[in-house]
Enzyme design. Structure first.
Site, PDB file in Angstrom:
ATOM      1  CD  GLU A  48      -2.820  -1.100   2.447  1.00  0.00           C
ATOM      2  OE1 GLU A  48      -3.781  -1.870   2.434  1.00  0.00           O
ATOM      3  OE2 GLU A  48      -2.558  -0.360   3.420  1.00  0.00           O
ATOM      4  CB  CYS A  57      -2.685  -6.353  -6.512  1.00  0.00           C
ATOM      5  SG  CYS A  57      -4.096  -5.226  -6.529  1.00  0.00           S
ATOM      6  CD  GLU A  59      -3.953 -10.926  -6.702  1.00  0.00           C
ATOM      7  OE1 GLU A  59      -5.102 -11.316  -6.421  1.00  0.00           O
ATOM      8  OE2 GLU A  59      -3.473  -9.865  -6.256  1.00  0.00           O
ATOM      9  CB  CYS A  90      -8.769  -6.503  -7.875  1.00  0.00           C
ATOM     10  SG  CYS A  90      -7.234  -6.044  -8.719  1.00  0.00           S
ATOM     11  CB  CYS A  93      -5.048  -8.885 -10.114  1.00  0.00           C
ATOM     12  SG  CYS A  93      -3.944  -7.752  -9.221  1.00  0.00           S
TER      13      CYS A  93
END
Length: 137
Positions: A48, A57, A59, A90, A93
């Site tokens: 983050e 992310c 992935e 998501c 991803c």
């Protein structure tokens, strides 16, 4: 039985890297492990950033590690988080996974409590945008 061993090593790799996630704002740590066509496992965790859209992310991190190592074909994906039900990738991803995987590639979504759900790239991203859309036939 060998296939189960591969899955377990993906789970272990994803669970271990999840602990390294940088998630001070959401406290929602995610780990991902991908197995390339060569059998090598690459991992990633969410990172983050205080400027929220700038985060990464898990992935995406695992895929970036695979590409940085010179590989471009995914054979399997495993994603894990501490949540009530298995964590799906998501939308962004899913598209990143599709870039390097065929529709039949297995994606396992998991919780830290041991729940798992298996799917395929094609089921997670039906009608995916791909290179066929770039060329007029």
């Amino acid at each position: 039985m060998k296939k189960r061993g591969i899955a377990m090593s993906l789970r272990n790799a994803a669970a271990a890297v999840r602990e390294n996630a940088h998630a001070p704002y959401s406290n929602f740590k995610v780990g991902a492990a991908v197995r390339s066509a060569s059998g090598q496992i690459y991992v990633g965790c969410n990172v983050e950033n205080v400027a929220y859209p700038e985060g990464t992310c898990a992935e995406a991190g695992a895929i970036a590690a695979m590409v940085a190592a010179g590989e471009t074909e995914l054979a399997e994906v495993y994603v894990i988080a501490d949540c009530p039900s298995p964590i799906p990738p998501c939308g962004g991803c899913r598209q990143k996974i599709k870039e390097f995987a065929g529709n039949d590639v297995k994606v396992t979504m998991a919780t830290t409590d041991g729940a798992e759900r298996e799917s395929t790239v094609g089921d997670l991203l039906p009608g995916a945008f791909d290179t066929d859309h770039l060329e007029r036939k």
